[in-house]
Design an enzyme around this catalytic site. Sequence first.
Site, PDB file in Angstrom:
ATOM      1  N   MET A 128      -9.302  -8.916 -39.267  1.00  0.00           N
ATOM      2  CA  MET A 128     -10.426  -7.683 -38.236  1.00  0.00           C
ATOM      3  C   MET A 128     -11.190  -7.017 -39.835  1.00  0.00           C
ATOM      4  SD  MET A 128      -8.935  -7.893 -34.672  1.00  0.00           S
ATOM      5  CE  MET A 128     -10.767  -7.761 -34.405  1.00  0.00           C
ATOM      6  N   ALA A 129     -10.763  -7.573 -40.698  1.00  0.00           N
ATOM      7  CA  ALA A 129     -11.774  -6.581 -42.060  1.00  0.00           C
ATOM      8  C   ALA A 129     -11.843  -5.705 -41.902  1.00  0.00           C
ATOM      9  CB  ALA A 129     -13.002  -6.805 -41.948  1.00  0.00           C
ATOM     10  N   GLY A 130     -10.632  -4.813 -41.491  1.00  0.00           N
ATOM     11  CA  GLY A 130     -10.064  -2.862 -41.564  1.00  0.00           C
ATOM     12  C   GLY A 130     -10.763  -2.213 -42.614  1.00  0.00           C
ATOM     13  N   GLY A 131     -10.103  -2.958 -44.080  1.00  0.00           N
ATOM     14  CA  GLY A 131      -9.939  -2.406 -45.028  1.00  0.00           C
ATOM     15  C   GLY A 131     -11.728  -2.554 -45.548  1.00  0.00           C
ATOM     16  N   SER A 132     -12.554  -3.396 -45.578  1.00  0.00           N
ATOM     17  CA  SER A 132     -13.812  -3.955 -45.363  1.00  0.00           C
ATOM     18  C   SER A 132     -14.524  -2.857 -44.369  1.00  0.00           C
ATOM     19  CB  SER A 132     -14.327  -5.128 -44.668  1.00  0.00           C
ATOM     20  OG  SER A 132     -13.654  -6.091 -46.307  1.00  0.00           O
ATOM     21  N   ALA A 133     -14.538  -2.583 -43.764  1.00  0.00           N
ATOM     22  CA  ALA A 133     -14.826  -2.009 -42.502  1.00  0.00           C
ATOM     23  C   ALA A 133     -15.136  -0.390 -43.327  1.00  0.00           C
ATOM     24  CB  ALA A 133     -13.719  -1.360 -41.591  1.00  0.00           C
ATOM     25  N   ASP A 176     -17.510  -9.185 -46.777  1.00  0.00           N
ATOM     26  CA  ASP A 176     -16.935  -8.750 -44.954  1.00  0.00           C
ATOM     27  C   ASP A 176     -18.105  -7.372 -45.498  1.00  0.00           C
ATOM     28  OD1 ASP A 176     -16.302 -11.120 -44.479  1.00  0.00           O
ATOM     29  OD2 ASP A 176     -14.090  -9.778 -44.232  1.00  0.00           O
ATOM     30  N   LYS A 216     -14.042  -6.641 -36.850  1.00  0.00           N
ATOM     31  CA  LYS A 216     -15.170  -7.850 -36.729  1.00  0.00           C
ATOM     32  C   LYS A 216     -13.945  -8.551 -36.366  1.00  0.00           C
ATOM     33  CE  LYS A 216     -13.656 -10.341 -40.506  1.00  0.00           C
ATOM     34  NZ  LYS A 216     -13.106 -11.390 -40.347  1.00  0.00           N
ATOM     35  N   ALA A 227      -4.121  -5.779 -41.331  1.00  0.00           N
ATOM     36  CA  ALA A 227      -4.100  -7.228 -42.515  1.00  0.00           C
ATOM     37  C   ALA A 227      -4.016  -8.154 -41.253  1.00  0.00           C
ATOM     38  CB  ALA A 227      -2.456  -7.133 -43.279  1.00  0.00           C
TER      39      ALA A 227
END
Length: 309
Positions: A107-112, A144, A18, A104
């Site tokens: 771009m909200a990689g973990g949330s993705a 997110d 995102k 980190a």
Amino acid sequence: MTSAPIVPGPVTVRVPAKVNLELLVGPRRDDGYHSLSSVYQALSLYDDVTVGEADEWGVSVSGTLAEGVPTDDDNIALRAARLVADRYDGEPVHVSIRKGIPVAGGMAGGSADAAATLVALDHLWDLGLDREELEEMAAELGSDVPFLVAGGTAMGSGRGEMLAPVLTRGTFHWVLALAEGGLSTPAVYAECDRLREGTDVPEPVATPALMAALRTGDPHELAPQLVNDLQDAAISLRPDLGEVLSDGMEFGALGGVVSGSGPTIAFLVEGTEAGIDLAVALTASGAVRDVRRASGPVHGAHVIHHRVD
Ligand code: ATP
């Protein structure tokens, strides 16, 4: 004659990154969170998350961007899997993540990955979860996460987790400048609080002009509306980001904004050609670690493969 039982094979879910087109940060609440008004757009930069039954809980991460992602219980995808298993009596699974979203990077990689795991388990275990149940578990995992389940373009309020879709036209083209290292989201919020100390911070409300710009589909209208209240804090912690922003504008971007808590910078461009030109110029400048082109809005977490043996 008896037929062999059908074994549900691993499910692969593709999930986007995102960017925040607008991130307005309100006062710090009593629970320690800030009230936010966030307009998110899902971009065509993806993690692929495969979830399959296993003898024990586990997670593995691959891809050139895998560095720094935990492969133990700290991995948010594994936390997502355990949450679903606790609720629906699930057996252990292994989660394999192929990282295409910078880690980190704001771009909200973990949330993705958490969003992808929820969607994958819904299919693997045939849970038939409705949108509300998915969003509720997603919100429990992080602010997110619900947006990465939904995708598209949406407005988030509360901590960012209360979503409403936003009407947009066409496709917007982006160039993402990836920086060396990451920025810790709590550190950026703390710096934002420090910079705003003593000032009266209003409750955040999404800007109507941004909504109008999105409806036109014209990147020239959208560019001046990009705003991020965390940008000054991110630049205060990483002054090199200010230089990358001005380089990108000089090289022809229509607008640029620090993505979330940074350090990735998202540049809006006219179209594919302009995106290639900007990507080349930024790479040649040597000021960034890497450059990616992407477009949005795209769909949220969706199944791309489900093997049934
Ligand atoms: P946001 O935009 O939501 O603030 P971010 O893009 O800045 O997030 P992430 O890529 O989500 O940051 O990673 C933040 C930290 O979360 C990482 O440094 C890592 O230690 C941890 N983490 C846990 N699980 C994951 C995961 N599946 N992928 C990436 N990072 C993870």
